[in-house]
Design an enzyme around this catalytic site. Structure first.
Site, PDB file in Angstrom:
ATOM      1  CB  SER A 104      30.560  31.125  47.439  1.00 42.26           C
ATOM      2  OG  SER A 104      29.632  32.048  46.925  1.00 42.26           O
ATOM      3  N   GLY A 128      26.814  39.051  44.228  1.00 42.42           N
ATOM      4  CA  GLY A 128      27.063  37.830  44.994  1.00 42.42           C
ATOM      5  C   GLY A 128      28.229  37.980  45.946  1.00 42.42           C
ATOM      6  CD  GLU A 131      23.679  38.015  46.417  1.00 42.00           C
ATOM      7  OE1 GLU A 131      23.625  37.087  45.608  1.00 42.00           O
ATOM      8  OE2 GLU A 131      23.085  39.101  46.242  1.00 42.00           O
ATOM      9  CD  GLU A 132      26.591  33.382  48.266  1.00 41.96           C
ATOM     10  OE1 GLU A 132      26.958  32.536  49.115  1.00 41.96           O
ATOM     11  OE2 GLU A 132      25.494  33.307  47.673  1.00 41.96           O
ATOM     12  CG  HIS A 283      35.727  47.173  31.755  1.00 45.07           C
ATOM     13  ND1 HIS A 283      34.915  48.281  31.898  1.00 45.07           N
ATOM     14  CD2 HIS A 283      36.465  47.369  30.635  1.00 45.07           C
ATOM     15  CE1 HIS A 283      35.135  49.109  30.881  1.00 45.07           C
ATOM     16  NE2 HIS A 283      36.070  48.583  30.103  1.00 45.07           N
ATOM     17  N   GLY A 309      38.558  37.335  22.775  1.00 43.83           N
ATOM     18  CA  GLY A 309      38.442  38.784  22.793  1.00 43.83           C
ATOM     19  C   GLY A 309      37.778  39.349  24.031  1.00 43.83           C
ATOM     20  CB  SER A 321      46.543  48.680  23.816  1.00 42.48           C
ATOM     21  OG  SER A 321      45.232  48.154  24.032  1.00 42.48           O
ATOM     22  CE  LYS A 324      40.056  50.272  29.759  1.00 41.95           C
ATOM     23  NZ  LYS A 324      39.150  49.181  29.311  1.00 41.95           N
TER      24      LYS A 324
END
Length: 362
Positions: A104, A128, A131-132, A283, A309, A321, A324
């Site tokens: 945007s 978004g 589409e933006e 993630h 968290g 940890s 990843k």
């Protein structure tokens, strides 16, 4: 004359342990050298606070690019991959993630630059964030103010994104453009058995927009897959909802995209993550890199803290940890609002290399 209190003297004049001689010293940019923005940004590493993290992020991305510039060995050539979008192209597969607010904003042009010159290997974004980009090809977004009254804007049919303004007519234009394409995809599903995943939908929209100002025009042209695991969570979803009444039957397969994304990570010789923002895009990329026991290079840019968290706020060490990010990696998190810092990072990494190579070939 009374004696100095020993307890106070010991506390104030406590002797220091020797700091190792190779420890960098704090030193900022000296403007007596003139105005040199590249040297200014180089000085950030030893400036302290988030300036140092920004300087380290530039170094980390340049390490990705050094790795990416190396040619694949003969045994690393991805000769058996039939999907051109996920074929291994270099020794470092770069995963770029960003949230919708950045598209945007004026950051869209920075993101488009990376796709236009095929500097990254895949994109993960939100609905978004898709589409933006297309909506901006149809109508402009305007500057506004954070302080504008929401009730007044609603009565006027104007949507606010921070200090940006998007007339609701823009979404009406988007509907007019999108609906025939959804009809087309439904017809192909019925007549040819086409399986439409979010990335293949975005590819088709990128092919149809025919506008080089679009991120996804270039992603489609350069065979860069764009993954959006929450494709229905935005105006695209609204339009698909309305379309399901007019022409029921369109099916969106998210599992095939998960396999495509994870396959890219698994077969990467090395992998780099550049994640601008948090939430699902952060993630999704990190979890794909879990499939190869972690990314080799990582840069996170967001303003979130870890103390609730949330995955958005989690520091890179938390991702280590989970497997990843690799244990031996040197990941960096920059605590900053992305529109302030990401163009500077791109300027000192991708763009500098692009124009230095271009100049060298002239």
């Amino acid at each position: 004359m009374s004696a100095e209190p020993e307890i106070a003297k010991d506390a104030v004049l406590k002797r220091s342990e020797r700091i190792p001689e190779d420890t960098p010293q704090v030193h900022g940019y000296d403007f007596n050298q003139g105005v040199d923005y590249s040297k200014l940004l180089e000085s950030y590493v030893h400036t302290g606070f988030q300036a140092s993290n920004l300087g380290l992020a530039i170094k980390e991305i340049n390490k990705m690019l050094d790795c990416r510039a190396q040619p694949l060995d003969a045994e690393q050539q991805d000769v058996h991959e039939t999907d051109e979008f996920i074929r291994r192209r270099s020794k470092c597969t770069i995963f770029l993630g960003y949230t919708s607010n950045l598209v945007s904003s004026g950051m869209r042009e920075t993101l488009r630059f990376l796709a236009e010159h095929r500097m990254i290997d895949c994109i993960v974004t939100t609905a978004g964030g898709v589409e933006e980009d297309f909506i901006k090809c149809l109508a402009p977004t305007f500057m506004g103010s954070f302080e504008l009254n929401g009730r007044d804007l609603r009565e006027r049919g104007i949507n606010r994104i921070g200090n940006l303004l998007v007339p609701n007519d823009n979404y009406c234009k988007f509907e007019d453009w999108l609906m025939p394409l959804l009809d087309e995809m439904l017809e192909e599903q019925r007549s040819k058995g086409t399986v439409w995943s979010p990335s293949r939908i975005i590819q088709r929209l990128g092919e149809r927009i025919d506008d080089p100002s679009s991120i996804y025009y270039w992603a489609a042209k350069n065979q860069i897959p764009v993954y959006c695991p929450a494709l229905t969570d935005g105006s695209l979803g609204d339009m698909m909802y309305f379309h399901s009444f007019r022409q029921p039957g369109l099916v969106v397969d998210i599992l095939s995209d998960l396999r495509r994304l994870n396959t890219m990570a698994v077969k990467a010789v090395n992998s780099g993550m550049i994640i601008v923002g948090g939430g699902i895009i952060k993630h999704h990329i990190c979890n794909a890199n879990l499939m190869r026991n972690g990314a080799d290079y990582s840069v996170f840019i967001n303003t979130a803290s870890e103390f609730d968290g949330s995955d958005s706020g989690a520091r890179p060490d938390e991702a280590v940890s989970w497997g990843k990010i690799r244990k031996e990696a040197t990941p960096v998190k920059v605590y900053a609002e992305a529109t302030l810092v990401f163009p500077l990072i791109v300027g000192e990494t991708f763009a500098k290399r692009h124009f230095s190579h271009k100049d060298a070939t002239v």
